[in-house]
Design a protein around this motif. Sequence first.
Motif, PDB file in Angstrom:
ATOM      1  N   HIS A 318     -65.437 -46.917  -4.731  1.00 60.40           N
ATOM      2  CA  HIS A 318     -65.500 -48.472  -5.118  1.00 60.40           C
ATOM      3  C   HIS A 318     -64.019 -48.701  -5.233  1.00 60.40           C
ATOM      4  CE1 HIS A 318     -69.878 -48.130  -6.012  1.00 60.40           C
ATOM      5  NE2 HIS A 318     -69.595 -46.574  -6.164  1.00 60.40           N
ATOM      6  N   TRP A 319     -63.629 -50.032  -4.830  1.00 58.56           N
ATOM      7  CA  TRP A 319     -62.065 -50.215  -4.711  1.00 58.56           C
ATOM      8  C   TRP A 319     -61.639 -51.373  -5.728  1.00 58.56           C
ATOM      9  CZ3 TRP A 319     -58.804 -47.217  -1.630  1.00 58.56           C
ATOM     10  CH2 TRP A 319     -57.523 -47.705  -1.603  1.00 58.56           C
ATOM     11  N   HIS A 320     -60.568 -51.308  -6.442  1.00 62.44           N
ATOM     12  CA  HIS A 320     -60.164 -52.505  -7.286  1.00 62.44           C
ATOM     13  C   HIS A 320     -58.623 -52.359  -7.287  1.00 62.44           C
ATOM     14  CE1 HIS A 320     -58.754 -55.073 -10.595  1.00 62.44           C
ATOM     15  NE2 HIS A 320     -59.966 -55.618 -10.459  1.00 62.44           N
ATOM     16  N   ALA A 321     -58.094 -53.744  -7.097  1.00 61.83           N
ATOM     17  CA  ALA A 321     -56.669 -53.638  -6.927  1.00 61.83           C
ATOM     18  C   ALA A 321     -56.061 -54.867  -7.656  1.00 61.83           C
ATOM     19  CB  ALA A 321     -56.149 -53.846  -5.458  1.00 61.83           C
ATOM     20  N   ASP A 322     -54.690 -55.100  -7.752  1.00 60.68           N
ATOM     21  CA  ASP A 322     -54.313 -56.327  -8.185  1.00 60.68           C
ATOM     22  C   ASP A 322     -54.790 -57.462  -7.729  1.00 60.68           C
ATOM     23  OD1 ASP A 322     -52.624 -54.737  -9.873  1.00 60.68           O
ATOM     24  OD2 ASP A 322     -50.999 -55.045  -8.717  1.00 60.68           O
ATOM     25  N   PHE A 323     -54.976 -58.643  -8.101  1.00 62.77           N
ATOM     26  CA  PHE A 323     -55.126 -59.947  -7.750  1.00 62.77           C
ATOM     27  C   PHE A 323     -53.899 -60.678  -7.234  1.00 62.77           C
ATOM     28  CE2 PHE A 323     -59.147 -59.723 -10.351  1.00 62.77           C
ATOM     29  CZ  PHE A 323     -60.109 -59.886  -9.315  1.00 62.77           C
ATOM     30  N   SER A 324     -53.416 -59.873  -5.875  1.00 58.26           N
ATOM     31  CA  SER A 324     -52.241 -60.539  -5.410  1.00 58.26           C
ATOM     32  C   SER A 324     -52.485 -60.191  -3.784  1.00 58.26           C
ATOM     33  CB  SER A 324     -51.220 -59.273  -5.700  1.00 58.26           C
ATOM     34  OG  SER A 324     -51.498 -58.083  -5.036  1.00 58.26           O
ATOM     35  N   ALA A 352     -62.027 -64.840 -14.356  1.00 60.01           N
ATOM     36  CA  ALA A 352     -62.037 -64.168 -15.638  1.00 60.01           C
ATOM     37  C   ALA A 352     -60.549 -63.594 -16.025  1.00 60.01           C
ATOM     38  CB  ALA A 352     -63.136 -63.145 -15.744  1.00 60.01           C
ATOM     39  N   ALA A 353     -60.022 -63.075 -15.098  1.00 61.10           N
ATOM     40  CA  ALA A 353     -58.788 -62.248 -15.433  1.00 61.10           C
ATOM     41  C   ALA A 353     -57.705 -63.159 -15.510  1.00 61.10           C
ATOM     42  CB  ALA A 353     -58.585 -61.188 -14.208  1.00 61.10           C
ATOM     43  N   LEU A 354     -57.893 -64.634 -14.737  1.00 62.59           N
ATOM     44  CA  LEU A 354     -56.539 -65.628 -14.777  1.00 62.59           C
ATOM     45  C   LEU A 354     -56.596 -66.079 -16.122  1.00 62.59           C
ATOM     46  CD1 LEU A 354     -54.641 -66.711 -12.957  1.00 62.59           C
ATOM     47  CD2 LEU A 354     -56.283 -68.245 -12.476  1.00 62.59           C
ATOM     48  N   SER A 355     -57.771 -66.082 -17.024  1.00 65.01           N
ATOM     49  CA  SER A 355     -57.803 -66.570 -18.510  1.00 65.01           C
ATOM     50  C   SER A 355     -56.773 -65.706 -19.182  1.00 65.01           C
ATOM     51  CB  SER A 355     -59.172 -66.513 -19.053  1.00 65.01           C
ATOM     52  OG  SER A 355     -59.616 -65.264 -18.951  1.00 65.01           O
ATOM     53  N   ALA A 356     -56.269 -64.565 -18.979  1.00 69.46           N
ATOM     54  CA  ALA A 356     -55.448 -63.731 -19.781  1.00 69.46           C
ATOM     55  C   ALA A 356     -54.006 -64.030 -19.347  1.00 69.46           C
ATOM     56  CB  ALA A 356     -55.826 -62.243 -19.538  1.00 69.46           C
ATOM     57  N   GLY A 357     -53.795 -64.672 -18.243  1.00 66.11           N
ATOM     58  CA  GLY A 357     -52.662 -65.097 -17.807  1.00 66.11           C
ATOM     59  C   GLY A 357     -52.397 -64.694 -16.356  1.00 66.11           C
ATOM     60  N   GLY A 358     -51.137 -64.849 -15.739  1.00 68.85           N
ATOM     61  CA  GLY A 358     -51.078 -64.441 -14.306  1.00 68.85           C
ATOM     62  C   GLY A 358     -49.661 -64.855 -14.123  1.00 68.85           C
ATOM     63  N   ASP A 359     -49.216 -64.463 -12.754  1.00 69.87           N
ATOM     64  CA  ASP A 359     -47.696 -64.351 -12.297  1.00 69.87           C
ATOM     65  C   ASP A 359     -47.769 -65.275 -10.893  1.00 69.87           C
ATOM     66  OD1 ASP A 359     -46.394 -62.877 -14.664  1.00 69.87           O
ATOM     67  OD2 ASP A 359     -47.911 -61.095 -13.735  1.00 69.87           O
ATOM     68  N   PRO A 360     -46.823 -65.937 -10.784  1.00 69.17           N
ATOM     69  CA  PRO A 360     -46.663 -66.572  -9.448  1.00 69.17           C
ATOM     70  C   PRO A 360     -46.977 -65.501  -8.368  1.00 69.17           C
ATOM     71  CG  PRO A 360     -44.794 -67.176 -10.805  1.00 69.17           C
ATOM     72  CD  PRO A 360     -45.452 -66.073 -11.550  1.00 69.17           C
ATOM     73  N   LEU A 361     -47.836 -66.278  -7.150  1.00 69.89           N
ATOM     74  CA  LEU A 361     -47.998 -65.288  -6.077  1.00 69.89           C
ATOM     75  C   LEU A 361     -46.864 -65.293  -5.441  1.00 69.89           C
ATOM     76  CD1 LEU A 361     -51.599 -66.315  -5.292  1.00 69.89           C
ATOM     77  CD2 LEU A 361     -50.893 -63.809  -5.773  1.00 69.89           C
ATOM     78  N   THR A 362     -46.635 -64.018  -4.701  1.00 67.09           N
ATOM     79  CA  THR A 362     -45.571 -64.292  -3.734  1.00 67.09           C
ATOM     80  C   THR A 362     -45.911 -63.450  -2.347  1.00 67.09           C
ATOM     81  OG1 THR A 362     -44.711 -62.075  -4.598  1.00 67.09           O
ATOM     82  CG2 THR A 362     -43.625 -63.800  -5.275  1.00 67.09           C
ATOM     83  N   GLY A 363     -45.216 -63.673  -1.218  1.00 69.96           N
ATOM     84  CA  GLY A 363     -45.603 -62.884   0.037  1.00 69.96           C
ATOM     85  C   GLY A 363     -46.428 -63.632   0.822  1.00 69.96           C
ATOM     86  N   THR A 365     -49.847 -64.905   2.652  1.00 66.11           N
ATOM     87  CA  THR A 365     -51.154 -65.099   2.315  1.00 66.11           C
ATOM     88  C   THR A 365     -52.007 -64.094   3.007  1.00 66.11           C
ATOM     89  OG1 THR A 365     -50.733 -67.477   1.976  1.00 66.11           O
ATOM     90  CG2 THR A 365     -52.992 -66.777   2.026  1.00 66.11           C
ATOM     91  N   GLU A 366     -53.042 -63.528   2.452  1.00 70.21           N
ATOM     92  CA  GLU A 366     -54.190 -62.659   3.025  1.00 70.21           C
ATOM     93  C   GLU A 366     -55.678 -63.243   2.946  1.00 70.21           C
ATOM     94  OE1 GLU A 366     -53.452 -60.063   4.690  1.00 70.21           O
ATOM     95  OE2 GLU A 366     -51.496 -59.920   4.203  1.00 70.21           O
ATOM     96  N   PRO A 367     -56.416 -63.161   3.666  1.00 64.49           N
ATOM     97  CA  PRO A 367     -57.727 -63.365   3.521  1.00 64.49           C
ATOM     98  C   PRO A 367     -58.442 -62.295   2.790  1.00 64.49           C
ATOM     99  CG  PRO A 367     -57.584 -62.100   5.555  1.00 64.49           C
ATOM    100  CD  PRO A 367     -56.187 -62.173   5.013  1.00 64.49           C
ATOM    101  N   ALA A 381     -54.654 -71.859  -7.274  1.00 64.59           N
ATOM    102  CA  ALA A 381     -54.100 -71.352  -8.359  1.00 64.59           C
ATOM    103  C   ALA A 381     -52.515 -70.865  -8.320  1.00 64.59           C
ATOM    104  CB  ALA A 381     -54.753 -70.448  -9.032  1.00 64.59           C
ATOM    105  N   GLY A 382     -52.350 -70.456  -7.064  1.00 63.07           N
ATOM    106  CA  GLY A 382     -50.794 -69.936  -7.034  1.00 63.07           C
ATOM    107  C   GLY A 382     -50.604 -68.861  -7.948  1.00 63.07           C
ATOM    108  N   ARG A 383     -51.288 -68.248  -8.313  1.00 67.05           N
ATOM    109  CA  ARG A 383     -50.980 -67.190  -9.561  1.00 67.05           C
ATOM    110  C   ARG A 383     -51.784 -65.718  -9.253  1.00 67.05           C
ATOM    111  NH1 ARG A 383     -47.897 -69.458 -12.918  1.00 67.05           N
ATOM    112  NH2 ARG A 383     -47.729 -67.522 -14.421  1.00 67.05           N
ATOM    113  N   GLY A 384     -51.066 -64.760  -9.461  1.00 66.28           N
ATOM    114  CA  GLY A 384     -51.785 -63.375  -9.117  1.00 66.28           C
ATOM    115  C   GLY A 384     -52.048 -62.782 -10.576  1.00 66.28           C
ATOM    116  N   VAL A 385     -52.772 -61.807 -10.477  1.00 66.21           N
ATOM    117  CA  VAL A 385     -53.128 -61.289 -11.868  1.00 66.21           C
ATOM    118  C   VAL A 385     -53.130 -59.646 -11.571  1.00 66.21           C
ATOM    119  CG1 VAL A 385     -54.701 -61.061 -13.688  1.00 66.21           C
ATOM    120  CG2 VAL A 385     -54.691 -63.125 -12.401  1.00 66.21           C
ATOM    121  N   THR A 386     -52.218 -58.964 -12.193  1.00 62.04           N
ATOM    122  CA  THR A 386     -52.263 -57.399 -12.420  1.00 62.04           C
ATOM    123  C   THR A 386     -53.474 -56.854 -12.958  1.00 62.04           C
ATOM    124  OG1 THR A 386     -51.000 -57.294 -14.359  1.00 62.04           O
ATOM    125  CG2 THR A 386     -49.685 -57.622 -12.323  1.00 62.04           C
ATOM    126  N   GLU A 387     -53.640 -55.601 -12.456  1.00 62.02           N
ATOM    127  CA  GLU A 387     -54.859 -54.963 -12.925  1.00 62.02           C
ATOM    128  C   GLU A 387     -54.819 -54.742 -14.615  1.00 62.02           C
ATOM    129  OE1 GLU A 387     -57.166 -51.480 -10.691  1.00 62.02           O
ATOM    130  OE2 GLU A 387     -56.102 -50.682 -11.940  1.00 62.02           O
TER     131      GLU A 387
END
Length: 405
Positions: A318-324, A352-363, A365-367, A381-387
């Motif tokens: 079962h795999w989880h990663a940053d929303f980046s 749901a995770a974005l409601s806690a804040g996020g950072d600008p996405l870089t790099g 784009t991936e599907p 949204a243009g924002r990523g969310v770390t785990e």
Amino acid sequence: MLGAPELAWLVARIRAKLERGERLDGTVTLVGATPAQRRAVARLMGRSPGRASSLSVSLPGVAAELYRAAAAPDLRTAVESLGGPVRDLAAERAADLARWGDALGPLRASRLGDLAWYREWLEAIRRDGTVTRLIRQGRGDILRQAMAVLEQLPSGADQASAVLSALSAAVTGDERALSDGPVATLVLRALALREGVQAPASPEATLALWSAAGMVGDDLASQVLVLNVRSGGDPTGRWLTEAADAGQPFRLTLRQLTRSPVLPWALDIFVCSSSALVRAAADELGPDSPALVCTEGEPSVACSRLVQAAASSGSAVHWHADFSWAGLRSTATAIRRLQARPWQMAAGDYQAALSAGGDPLTGRTEPSGWDPRLAEMMQRAGRGVTEDRAISGLLADLAAQRRAG
């Protein structure tokens, strides 16, 4: 007689014909000749070239004038006196073809020749001039060294990993040849095709590609952080099981995993990217936490090897990663290689995770093939969310998994 700047075009035409092996029995024509070029031809030939818009000169006539003036016995001698030996392009082409055969023959006969990515790599370096350039520079050995490295690379995470410097020294005689330079560039281009990614454009991407190929700079530095991964195999499996019984996180090195292979027992392995989740699971769930493996960003070779061993023994991953974008890429890779199941990696989880804040996405784009709406939502949204921002939800799910078990 032919050395005047205004006759440089004529000398160049004669040289080109000689290089191509053509006869010098016709005329050459210059369209739009200047008055100075016309006067120069008139002095050379002893007569006016006329007033037409183009200027034609008889090559036998030029040869006759040079001979009559005792300047040169023929046009070849004259041209070589002015600009050095005339190239034999036909002989050069034949020599190039012979060198091509010598250089490409072994590459085409490689045991990798039946693999699509390898054939695509060969065609790419042939088409873009890399092969020609190296052969003409007398460096065809670089092509053979690149092939030898590719042949000796691990074929998957379940195979024995290799230390980069050791492989480099064994193949090229230089332990740094795969750190930088033409051999490394060629091998990395091939690996990018093998792994289905773009050729690396940064040190981080290069390291990730080497890791994906099972190569490490140091088998002690390549590590993986785990919690409650009980396993068979002595002594490493015993150490893992003792740490799991105590509910304590444990670090494994690639050296330990290769010297003493392990066979994880868990039916389910949960993979995360943040050590903070491992710490929280150890604090709150202790030895009752489901088996947890932490990538700590890009999965190390040690991490890939352990998770592959678990998947090969029947564990569900079962795999989880940053929303980046990098997180989406690692998740897609895990799905492809390990048949992993995305763990709280859907569009709703991101929202749901974005409601806690996020950072600008870089790099780049991936599907997100497992949930196309996720990548679309992230791009909008243009924002990523770390785990780290999603730990509470992940921890609650781990606790629910424990109760369900």
